[in-house]
Design an enzyme around this catalytic site. Structure first.
Site, mmCIF file in Angstrom:
data_model
loop_
_atom_site.group_PDB
_atom_site.id
_atom_site.type_symbol
_atom_site.label_atom_id
_atom_site.label_comp_id
_atom_site.label_asym_id
_atom_site.label_seq_id
_atom_site.Cartn_x
_atom_site.Cartn_y
_atom_site.Cartn_z
ATOM 1 N N TYR A 190 0.815 -1.216 0.000
ATOM 2 C CA TYR A 190 0.000 0.000 0.000
ATOM 3 C C TYR A 190 0.850 1.268 0.000
ATOM 4 C CZ TYR A 190 -4.574 -2.122 0.744
ATOM 5 O OH TYR A 190 -5.744 -2.808 0.587
ATOM 6 N N LYS A 201 3.499 -15.412 3.243
ATOM 7 C CA LYS A 201 3.743 -16.199 2.031
ATOM 8 C C LYS A 201 5.246 -16.475 1.993
ATOM 9 C CE LYS A 201 2.350 -18.105 -1.836
ATOM 10 N NZ LYS A 201 1.468 -19.297 -1.843
ATOM 11 N N ASP A 258 -2.525 -18.550 1.365
ATOM 12 C CA ASP A 258 -3.515 -19.279 0.543
ATOM 13 C C ASP A 258 -4.203 -20.355 1.378
ATOM 14 O OD1 ASP A 258 -1.006 -20.487 0.639
ATOM 15 O OD2 ASP A 258 -1.014 -21.150 -1.448
ATOM 16 N N ASP A 261 -6.094 -7.104 4.131
ATOM 17 C CA ASP A 261 -7.221 -6.500 3.418
ATOM 18 C C ASP A 261 -8.125 -7.607 2.875
ATOM 19 O OD1 ASP A 261 -8.764 -4.483 2.094
ATOM 20 O OD2 ASP A 261 -7.753 -5.020 0.218
ATOM 21 N N ASP A 304 -11.924 -9.232 4.609
ATOM 22 C CA ASP A 304 -13.202 -9.262 3.873
ATOM 23 C C ASP A 304 -13.772 -10.681 3.867
ATOM 24 O OD1 ASP A 304 -13.275 -6.568 3.180
ATOM 25 O OD2 ASP A 304 -13.895 -7.001 1.115
HETATM 26 C C1 IPM Z 1 -10.278 -1.400 3.677
HETATM 27 C C2 IPM Z 1 -10.544 -0.853 2.298
HETATM 28 C C3 IPM Z 1 -9.390 0.075 1.936
HETATM 29 C C4 IPM Z 1 -8.121 -0.747 1.951
HETATM 30 C C5 IPM Z 1 -9.571 0.795 0.586
HETATM 31 C C6 IPM Z 1 -10.866 1.582 0.555
HETATM 32 C C7 IPM Z 1 -8.401 1.660 0.239
HETATM 33 O O1 IPM Z 1 -10.695 -1.892 1.394
HETATM 34 O O2 IPM Z 1 -10.232 -0.596 4.625
HETATM 35 O O3 IPM Z 1 -10.119 -2.615 3.807
HETATM 36 O O4 IPM Z 1 -7.819 -1.435 0.979
HETATM 37 O O5 IPM Z 1 -7.428 -0.722 2.965
HETATM 38 MG MG MG Z 2 -10.666 -3.822 2.234
#
Ligand code: IPM
Ligand code: MG
Length: 360
Positions: free
Chosen positions: A146, A195, A227, A251, A255
């Protein structure tokens, strides 16, 4: 106690959900005798529309002067919003990355909990979800891909894009220490995800985590390839307690973990630096499709406010009161659309905020 809180309503459903969280916080202040001072700042698309940039230096200074920051969500529809016609560094997300870096918020805590009351919404097979799970993803937030150097060049008529993944041992050590400290207060298990079979940055990550682990003999540490971790999260989520990982892996895995709970509208998060300061926000996004329609679920933001009281202000009793009120509302059968199930009563964002406030 006087709490100086900066709020970032942001874009999409952000303003609606932050407004409900403020309602709840005001009730807590009244009940427990605190003074809460809220100051709003603009970030993301909301700031672009007014200032032409996703985060101004004044907004950063205001946030820095606060005790904690409570955020809604930022960003719009990437296919249709004019914000995404701008160069990358001027888009809404750039504001979020900038504030993370400016406030040194290197430790991102993302709990993924299976709520008993919402077990029906869990997409896993019942024999897997029956074990329940309570995972804390700890994502490094100010390093790695990032924030590495990036560029797009053209060589002999061929376009080429370069992103770099860098970690130094200090960046790894400070998040590892936070991870072990938190694991110690939970079930004392830490899974470090990397990884290391391919990446140098992961091999250093693993080595530093092992060094830190020596100081925490009471915490069980294991290493898992990313993975495999993605697979294990759907196969046997109950095996995890704290999952410690770098920015990009975190990230993606956070999710996945939140989706596996079946109730992303319920999940809070905290981004911390090495003091008591933190930025708290729901794990979900800005949901521009339902913005302004009173359909959003404010619970993740309300639980983020609870995390804020707990981590930045050590107000455990007050945080417990919020968590209990949320639980009670669910037990009483109220649901927003995203967590609706048969036999429950469907309510909007405002009503949900009100029902939780009433129960404090
Ligand atoms: C998160 C989001 C952010 C990230 C984006 C919006 C830049 O996906 O907070 O997980 O990737 O960190
Ligand atoms: Mg995210």
């Amino acid at each position: 106690m006087r709490l100086n809180i900066v709020c970032i309503p942001g874009d999409g459903i952000g303003p609606e959900i932050v407004s409900e969280a403020k309602k709840v916080l005001n009730r807590v202040a009244e009940k427990f005798g605190h003074e809460m001072v809220f100051t709003d700042i603009l970030m993301g698309g909301a700031s672009i529309d007014v200032h032409g940039v996703p985060l101004t230096d004044e907004a950063i200074a205001t946030a820095k002067a606060a005790d904690a920051v409570l955020m809604g969500s930022i960003g719009g529809d990437t296919n249709t919003s004019p914000w995404y016609q701008l160069p990358p560094e001027k888009r809404p997300e750039a504001g979020l990355l900038k504030i993370r870096k400016a406030l040194n918020l290197f430790a991102n805590l993302r709990p993924a909990v299976l709520y008993e009351e919402l077990a029906a919404a869990c997409p896993l097979k019942e024999e897997i979800s029956a074990a329940g799970f309570d995972i804390l993803i700890m994502r490094e937030l100010t390093g790695g891909l990032y924030f590495g150097e990036r560029k797009t060049v053209e060589e002999n008529g061929v376009r080429k894009a370069i992103d770099t993944l860098t970690y130094d041992e200090n960046e790894i050590r400070r998040i590892a220490i936070k991870g072990f400290d938190i694991a110690r207060k939970r079930k004392k298990k830490l899974t470090s995800v990397d990884k290391a079979n391919v990446l140098d940055s992961s091999r250093l990550w693993r080595a530093v985590v092992n060094e830190v682990a020596k100081e925490y003999p009471d915490v069980k540490v294991e290493h898992m390839l990313v993975d495999n971790c993605a697979m294990q999260l759907v196969k046997d989520p109950a095996q995890f307690d704290v999952v410690l990982t770098e920015n990009m892996f975190g990230d993606i895995l956070s999710d996945e973990a939140s989706m596996v709970t079946g109730s992303i509208g319920m999940l809070a998060s905290a981004s911390l630096n090495d003091t008591k300061f933190g930025l708290y926000e729901p794990s979900h996004g800005s949901a521009p499709d339902i913005a302004g329609k009173d359909l959003a679920n404010p619970i993740a933001t309300i639980l983020s406010a609870s995390m804020m009281l707990r981590y930045s202000f050590d107000l455990d009793q007050e945080a417990d009161a919020i968590d209990a009120a949320v639980k009670k509302v669910l037990q009483d059968g109220y649901r927003t659309g995203d967590i609706m199930s048969e036999g429950c009563k469907k309510v909007g964002c405002k009503e949900m905020g009100g029902l939780i406030t009433e129960r404090i």
